[in-house]
Design a protein around this motif. Sequence first.
Motif, mmCIF file in Angstrom:
data_model
loop_
_atom_site.group_PDB
_atom_site.id
_atom_site.type_symbol
_atom_site.label_atom_id
_atom_site.label_comp_id
_atom_site.label_asym_id
_atom_site.label_seq_id
_atom_site.Cartn_x
_atom_site.Cartn_y
_atom_site.Cartn_z
ATOM 1 N N ARG A 1 59.791 3.694 5.989
ATOM 2 C CA ARG A 1 60.670 3.959 7.132
ATOM 3 C C ARG A 1 60.372 5.303 7.784
ATOM 4 N N SER A 2 60.204 6.357 6.981
ATOM 5 C CA SER A 2 59.953 7.677 7.550
ATOM 6 C C SER A 2 58.626 7.708 8.298
ATOM 7 N N ALA A 3 57.626 7.027 7.773
ATOM 8 C CA ALA A 3 56.333 6.953 8.457
ATOM 9 C C ALA A 3 56.467 6.179 9.767
ATOM 10 N N ALA A 4 57.234 5.106 9.742
ATOM 11 C CA ALA A 4 57.424 4.297 10.953
ATOM 12 C C ALA A 4 58.108 5.104 12.054
ATOM 13 N N ILE A 5 59.107 5.896 11.682
ATOM 14 C CA ILE A 5 59.802 6.735 12.668
ATOM 15 C C ILE A 5 58.840 7.764 13.245
ATOM 16 N N SER B 1 48.761 5.340 13.865
ATOM 17 C CA SER B 1 48.529 4.192 12.997
ATOM 18 C C SER B 1 49.413 4.264 11.755
ATOM 19 N N LEU B 2 50.380 3.362 11.661
ATOM 20 C CA LEU B 2 51.273 3.334 10.510
ATOM 21 C C LEU B 2 50.481 3.160 9.215
ATOM 22 N N LEU B 3 49.519 2.268 9.228
ATOM 23 C CA LEU B 3 48.719 2.016 8.033
ATOM 24 C C LEU B 3 47.958 3.264 7.592
ATOM 25 N N GLN B 4 47.333 3.962 8.542
ATOM 26 C CA GLN B 4 46.585 5.174 8.194
ATOM 27 C C GLN B 4 47.500 6.283 7.690
ATOM 28 N N VAL B 5 48.656 6.446 8.305
ATOM 29 C CA VAL B 5 49.590 7.498 7.884
ATOM 30 C C VAL B 5 50.107 7.209 6.479
ATOM 31 N N MET B 6 50.486 5.969 6.206
ATOM 32 C CA MET B 6 50.987 5.635 4.879
ATOM 33 C C MET B 6 49.887 5.749 3.822
ATOM 34 N N ALA B 7 48.680 5.332 4.153
ATOM 35 C CA ALA B 7 47.575 5.373 3.192
ATOM 36 C C ALA B 7 47.144 6.806 2.877
ATOM 37 N N ALA B 8 47.362 7.732 3.807
ATOM 38 C CA ALA B 8 46.939 9.115 3.607
ATOM 39 C C ALA B 8 47.839 9.860 2.620
ATOM 40 N N ASP B 9 49.022 9.328 2.335
ATOM 41 C CA ASP B 9 49.927 9.890 1.332
ATOM 42 C C ASP B 9 50.344 11.325 1.647
ATOM 43 N N PHE B 10 51.391 11.456 2.438
ATOM 44 C CA PHE B 10 51.966 12.752 2.781
ATOM 45 C C PHE B 10 53.330 12.862 2.095
ATOM 46 N N PRO B 11 53.396 13.394 0.862
ATOM 47 C CA PRO B 11 54.659 13.476 0.131
ATOM 48 C C PRO B 11 55.557 14.609 0.642
ATOM 49 N N GLN B 12 56.803 14.620 0.179
ATOM 50 C CA GLN B 12 57.727 15.700 0.536
ATOM 51 C C GLN B 12 57.105 17.037 0.130
ATOM 52 N N GLY B 13 57.217 18.012 1.017
ATOM 53 C CA GLY B 13 56.679 19.348 0.752
ATOM 54 C C GLY B 13 55.216 19.506 1.114
ATOM 55 N N CYS B 14 54.584 18.430 1.553
ATOM 56 C CA CYS B 14 53.169 18.462 1.928
ATOM 57 C C CYS B 14 52.996 19.264 3.220
ATOM 58 N N HIS B 15 52.039 20.167 3.216
ATOM 59 C CA HIS B 15 51.703 20.926 4.423
ATOM 60 C C HIS B 15 50.702 20.113 5.225
ATOM 61 N N VAL B 16 51.016 19.869 6.489
ATOM 62 C CA VAL B 16 50.157 19.056 7.341
ATOM 63 C C VAL B 16 49.792 19.812 8.605
ATOM 64 N N GLU C 1 59.945 18.377 9.943
ATOM 65 C CA GLU C 1 60.602 19.433 9.173
ATOM 66 C C GLU C 1 62.115 19.296 9.102
ATOM 67 N N SER C 2 62.694 18.419 9.905
ATOM 68 C CA SER C 2 64.149 18.268 9.916
ATOM 69 C C SER C 2 64.615 17.065 9.117
ATOM 70 N N GLN C 3 63.724 16.407 8.447
ATOM 71 C CA GLN C 3 64.007 15.156 7.739
ATOM 72 C C GLN C 3 64.392 14.056 8.714
ATOM 73 N N GLY C 4 64.109 14.275 10.003
ATOM 74 C CA GLY C 4 64.387 13.263 11.002
ATOM 75 C C GLY C 4 63.520 12.034 10.826
ATOM 76 N N ALA C 5 62.464 12.160 10.052
ATOM 77 C CA ALA C 5 61.608 11.013 9.789
ATOM 78 C C ALA C 5 62.022 10.338 8.490
ATOM 79 N N ALA C 6 63.209 10.681 7.977
ATOM 80 C CA ALA C 6 63.658 10.099 6.694
ATOM 81 C C ALA C 6 64.356 8.789 6.905
#
Length: 97
Positions: A17-21, A47-62, A92-97
């Motif tokens: 869900r957060s990736a989709a947002i 790309s939802l698939l690319q973003v999810m596959a890249a694995d960006f966990p909480q606290g990850c610097h991007v 950074e606001s957890q708006g993508a949660a």
Amino acid sequence: MPVQKAVVAAPVGLHARSAAIFVRAVTDTGLPVSISKAGADKVDARSLLQVMAADFPQGCHVELAVNEAALDGALGRQKAEEALRDLRGLLESQGAA
């Protein structure tokens, strides 16, 4: 090249869900935004698939970036900088949660 650095705040990172947002917000900018983390290749943030596959966990610097070649002069650069600031805020606001 317009660039913004951010930290992923969503408790589950950019997953499902957060990736989709996030991807929807990127797509709405109309810009070719890339996202990357240290030591990894850039992926197309539209790309939802690319973003999810890249694995960006909480606290990850991007790093969010828009290729300069995709911009149309100063107004295009300004639009890109504003869009990246908004996307950084979303991450950074957890708006993508």
